[in-house]
Write a protein that holds these residues in place. Structure first.
Motif, PDB file in Angstrom:
ATOM      1  N   LYS A 247       0.818  -1.260  -0.104  1.00 43.01           N
ATOM      2  CA  LYS A 247      -0.080  -0.103  -0.164  1.00 43.01           C
ATOM      3  C   LYS A 247       0.967   1.239   0.025  1.00 43.01           C
ATOM      4  CE  LYS A 247      -0.459   0.262   5.213  1.00 43.01           C
ATOM      5  NZ  LYS A 247      -1.491   0.409   6.293  1.00 43.01           N
ATOM      6  N   ILE A 248       0.178   2.234  -0.409  1.00 41.01           N
ATOM      7  CA  ILE A 248       0.947   3.802  -0.147  1.00 41.01           C
ATOM      8  C   ILE A 248       1.088   4.224   1.008  1.00 41.01           C
ATOM      9  CG2 ILE A 248       0.715   5.960  -1.145  1.00 41.01           C
ATOM     10  CD1 ILE A 248      -1.087   5.028  -3.404  1.00 41.01           C
ATOM     11  N   ALA A 249       2.276   4.624   1.450  1.00 42.24           N
ATOM     12  CA  ALA A 249       2.688   5.099   2.522  1.00 42.24           C
ATOM     13  C   ALA A 249       2.441   6.553   2.914  1.00 42.24           C
ATOM     14  CB  ALA A 249       4.110   4.771   3.067  1.00 42.24           C
ATOM     15  N   TRP A 250       2.761   7.302   1.690  1.00 42.80           N
ATOM     16  CA  TRP A 250       2.529   8.781   1.601  1.00 42.80           C
ATOM     17  C   TRP A 250       2.688   8.996   0.166  1.00 42.80           C
ATOM     18  CZ3 TRP A 250       6.505  10.895  -0.712  1.00 42.80           C
ATOM     19  CH2 TRP A 250       7.911  10.281  -0.607  1.00 42.80           C
ATOM     20  N   ILE A 251       1.979  10.235  -0.073  1.00 45.50           N
ATOM     21  CA  ILE A 251       1.813  10.957  -1.351  1.00 45.50           C
ATOM     22  C   ILE A 251       2.195  12.476  -1.122  1.00 45.50           C
ATOM     23  CG2 ILE A 251       0.500  11.450  -3.340  1.00 45.50           C
ATOM     24  CD1 ILE A 251      -1.400   9.090  -2.637  1.00 45.50           C
ATOM     25  N   TYR A 252       3.012  12.936  -2.002  1.00 43.83           N
ATOM     26  CA  TYR A 252       3.333  14.391  -2.206  1.00 43.83           C
ATOM     27  C   TYR A 252       2.524  14.688  -3.286  1.00 43.83           C
ATOM     28  CZ  TYR A 252       5.257  18.772  -3.921  1.00 43.83           C
ATOM     29  OH  TYR A 252       5.406  19.950  -4.149  1.00 43.83           O
ATOM     30  N   HIS A 253       1.734  15.851  -3.398  1.00 46.19           N
ATOM     31  CA  HIS A 253       0.997  16.212  -4.482  1.00 46.19           C
ATOM     32  C   HIS A 253       0.614  17.766  -4.365  1.00 46.19           C
ATOM     33  CE1 HIS A 253      -2.669  16.380  -7.493  1.00 46.19           C
ATOM     34  NE2 HIS A 253      -1.425  16.581  -8.032  1.00 46.19           N
ATOM     35  N   GLU A 254       1.234  18.707  -5.026  1.00 48.34           N
ATOM     36  CA  GLU A 254       0.697  20.017  -5.169  1.00 48.34           C
ATOM     37  C   GLU A 254      -0.422  20.231  -6.089  1.00 48.34           C
ATOM     38  OE1 GLU A 254       3.359  23.351  -5.390  1.00 48.34           O
ATOM     39  OE2 GLU A 254       5.135  22.161  -4.815  1.00 48.34           O
ATOM     40  N   LYS A 255      -1.590  20.449  -5.508  1.00 44.94           N
ATOM     41  CA  LYS A 255      -2.758  20.381  -6.313  1.00 44.94           C
ATOM     42  C   LYS A 255      -2.781  21.518  -7.477  1.00 44.94           C
ATOM     43  CE  LYS A 255      -5.574  18.185  -2.844  1.00 44.94           C
ATOM     44  NZ  LYS A 255      -6.788  18.016  -2.131  1.00 44.94           N
ATOM     45  N   ASP A 256      -2.234  22.541  -7.447  1.00 44.52           N
ATOM     46  CA  ASP A 256      -2.181  23.451  -8.586  1.00 44.52           C
ATOM     47  C   ASP A 256      -1.126  23.193  -9.426  1.00 44.52           C
ATOM     48  OD1 ASP A 256      -0.152  23.986  -6.688  1.00 44.52           O
ATOM     49  OD2 ASP A 256       0.044  26.206  -7.142  1.00 44.52           O
ATOM     50  N   LYS A 257      -0.322  21.930  -9.074  1.00 45.91           N
ATOM     51  CA  LYS A 257       0.632  21.707 -10.246  1.00 45.91           C
ATOM     52  C   LYS A 257       0.309  20.102 -10.498  1.00 45.91           C
ATOM     53  CE  LYS A 257       4.663  24.735  -9.020  1.00 45.91           C
ATOM     54  NZ  LYS A 257       6.131  24.613  -8.351  1.00 45.91           N
ATOM     55  N   ASN A 258       0.163  20.028 -12.004  1.00 42.14           N
ATOM     56  CA  ASN A 258       0.054  18.590 -12.376  1.00 42.14           C
ATOM     57  C   ASN A 258       1.156  18.188 -13.467  1.00 42.14           C
ATOM     58  OD1 ASN A 258      -2.512  17.715 -10.563  1.00 42.14           O
ATOM     59  ND2 ASN A 258      -3.301  19.608 -11.800  1.00 42.14           N
ATOM     60  N   LEU A 259       2.036  18.779 -13.444  1.00 40.12           N
ATOM     61  CA  LEU A 259       3.115  18.318 -14.424  1.00 40.12           C
ATOM     62  C   LEU A 259       3.844  17.074 -14.094  1.00 40.12           C
ATOM     63  CD1 LEU A 259       4.388  21.840 -15.232  1.00 40.12           C
ATOM     64  CD2 LEU A 259       2.787  20.473 -16.534  1.00 40.12           C
ATOM     65  N   PRO A 260       4.129  16.474 -15.146  1.00 41.21           N
ATOM     66  CA  PRO A 260       4.638  14.942 -14.768  1.00 41.21           C
ATOM     67  C   PRO A 260       6.215  14.994 -13.992  1.00 41.21           C
ATOM     68  CG  PRO A 260       3.897  15.317 -16.977  1.00 41.21           C
ATOM     69  CD  PRO A 260       3.951  16.594 -16.663  1.00 41.21           C
ATOM     70  N   PHE A 261       6.173  13.787 -13.637  1.00 32.30           N
ATOM     71  CA  PHE A 261       7.635  13.369 -12.994  1.00 32.30           C
ATOM     72  C   PHE A 261       8.042  12.239 -14.043  1.00 32.30           C
ATOM     73  CE2 PHE A 261       6.296  14.671  -8.688  1.00 32.30           C
ATOM     74  CZ  PHE A 261       7.309  15.534  -8.412  1.00 32.30           C
ATOM     75  N   ILE A 262       8.795  12.675 -15.203  1.00 30.96           N
ATOM     76  CA  ILE A 262       9.527  11.949 -16.209  1.00 30.96           C
ATOM     77  C   ILE A 262      10.694  11.204 -15.837  1.00 30.96           C
ATOM     78  CG2 ILE A 262      10.243  11.525 -18.546  1.00 30.96           C
ATOM     79  CD1 ILE A 262       7.424  12.531 -18.394  1.00 30.96           C
ATOM     80  N   ALA A 263      11.517  12.041 -14.887  1.00 25.34           N
ATOM     81  CA  ALA A 263      12.605  11.594 -14.319  1.00 25.34           C
ATOM     82  C   ALA A 263      12.591  10.502 -13.405  1.00 25.34           C
ATOM     83  CB  ALA A 263      13.462  12.797 -13.728  1.00 25.34           C
ATOM     84  N   SER A 264      13.574   9.671 -12.909  1.00 26.11           N
ATOM     85  CA  SER A 264      13.696   8.835 -11.887  1.00 26.11           C
ATOM     86  C   SER A 264      14.246   9.277 -10.489  1.00 26.11           C
ATOM     87  CB  SER A 264      14.260   7.673 -12.416  1.00 26.11           C
ATOM     88  OG  SER A 264      13.509   7.078 -13.472  1.00 26.11           O
ATOM     89  N   PRO A 265      13.754   8.870  -9.373  1.00 27.64           N
ATOM     90  CA  PRO A 265      14.246   9.621  -8.238  1.00 27.64           C
ATOM     91  C   PRO A 265      15.845   9.030  -7.928  1.00 27.64           C
ATOM     92  CG  PRO A 265      12.782   7.903  -7.711  1.00 27.64           C
ATOM     93  CD  PRO A 265      12.755   8.020  -9.258  1.00 27.64           C
ATOM     94  N   ALA A 266      16.486   9.733  -7.208  1.00 26.78           N
ATOM     95  CA  ALA A 266      17.898   9.375  -6.578  1.00 26.78           C
ATOM     96  C   ALA A 266      17.577   9.357  -5.167  1.00 26.78           C
ATOM     97  CB  ALA A 266      18.838  10.276  -7.119  1.00 26.78           C
TER      98      ALA A 266
END
Length: 365
Positions: A247-266
């Motif tokens: 299951k999802i432990a947490w979510i980050y989301h700015e509702k006024d910004k919906n632009l994609p995460f194309i990159a992979s995290p480090a």
């Protein structure tokens, strides 16, 4: 110090624990995008190599050789002096990063073919065919003493095939394109797809263990640490996912910004770093998803950042290459290449290697 530098540049395998060679996309099988290798305070452009078309793939490095594909359809092997060692024409654009292991260079291309080449000569050993384009890197694991390779395709399948002969072992079918690379979590291959799920597939059997719904397209690759995976989606959400609980432990989301995460995290220590198409680089606290810092760059970020000894290296779509401090986000250095950077940097001791839209592979040191 001179003797130590000689050891670094001549004996990567000896120093693997302190400065790993960059032989796989994101540096390791968990795709953490982090290394203990040190880089110069103010890197200088040492040399570059011109390919026949733009570069979208991430370079990888083994010993004194850089391996990188180009959209001209060719895989290049280049020395740190910027001179060509060999090249191999695959027949179609190469946007996927290569994997280097056991004397071989392995990569997919847009015809859906996956190649194994001899690392020293570039000669073809075998090729494996999927039914649509391959955009992501392969990963690998030993199963019953034999190396198995895993790669996603736009034919919706995660493919498993043997390293020795390129023989198909199993296919796992998702519900849409697979764009990124699979990460490893124990005996499971973990990947996101354009079907909006994070999939955990048993590498021994090819059977799904869990599917975790994340709502929308996942274009990038996850990073794994312990029982957690971290990944962003196409609507600007970034997730911390408990794989054990499913299951999802947490979510980050700015509702006024919906632009994609194309990159992979480090990921390094408690910090997760990722760029977004909103031009910002974000640093999250991995335990709760809170923003530690964010900095605005000059353009969209589709290239995956790399963390090297407390420094964050990131490319942008207008050709800027940045270094920021991992803890504070303070800008430490930047360099203008002037052409889009889509692939990630490869980082080894004292060197940064990156490709750009002008078709050049740049070597900094």
């Amino acid at each position: 110090m001179k003797f130590f530098q000689i050891l670094i540049f001549c004996s990567f395998f000896v120093l693997e624990t302190s400065a790993q060679p960059w032989t796989i996309f994101r540096g390791n099988q968990q795709l953490t995008g982090a290394t203990s290798a040190s880089i110069p305070e103010k890197p200088k452009l040492l040399t570059s190599y011109q390919t026949g078309d733009d570069i979208k793939a991430t370079p990888v490095v083994d010993g004194q050789t850089i391996f990188c594909g180009s959209t001209d359809g060719t895989m290049y092997a280049i020395g740190f002096d910027g001179k060509l060692k060999w090249k191999f024409a695959s027949g179609n654009s190469i946007e996927a990063p290569a994997l280097v292991m056991d004397g071989s260079v392995l990569f997919g291309q847009l015809d859906g073919l996956f190649y194994r080449l001899d690392e020293k000569t570039g000669k073809e050993i075998w090729k494996y065919k999927t039914d649509n384009q391959i955009m992501g890197s392969a990963n690998w694991l030993k199963v019953a003493g034999k190396v198995r390779l895993f790669v996603g395709s736009y034919d919706y399948n995660l493919h498993c095939f043997g390293f020795d002969k390129g023989d198909s072992i199993w296919r796992y079918e998702s519900d849409n394109y697979i764009n990124g690379a699979p990460a490893l979590y124990g005996k499971y291959a973990v990947f996101g797809g354009c079907d909006g799920f994070l999939h955990l597939v048993n590498v021994e059997t090819g059977k799904v263990f869990k599917k975790i719904h994340l709502e929308t397209y996942i274009a990038s690759s996850p990073v794994i640490e312990g029982k957690f995976a971290y990944v962003g989606d196409y609507e600007g959400k970034f997730f911390g996912i408990d794989l054990e609980a499913g299951k999802i432990a947490w979510i980050y989301h700015e509702k006024d910004k919906n632009l994609p995460f194309i990159a992979s995290p480090a990921l390094s220590g408690n910090f997760i770093v990722i760029g977004n198409q909103d031009k910002f680089i974000y640093c999250f606290d991995k335990s709760n998803g809170k923003v530690v810092w964010k900095v605005k760059t000059s353009n969209r970020v589709e290239s995956s950042s790399v963390i090297a000894s407390g420094k964050v290296i990131t490319g942008t779509m207008d050709g800027m290459l940045y270094i920021h401090d991992l803890k504070t986000g303070a800008e430490l250095w930047k360099y203008e290449l002037g052409s889009p950077i889509v692939g990630s940097p490869a980082v080894i001791s004292g060197k940064i290697v990156v490709g750009a839209g002008d078709g050049r592979i740049y070597i900094f040191g």
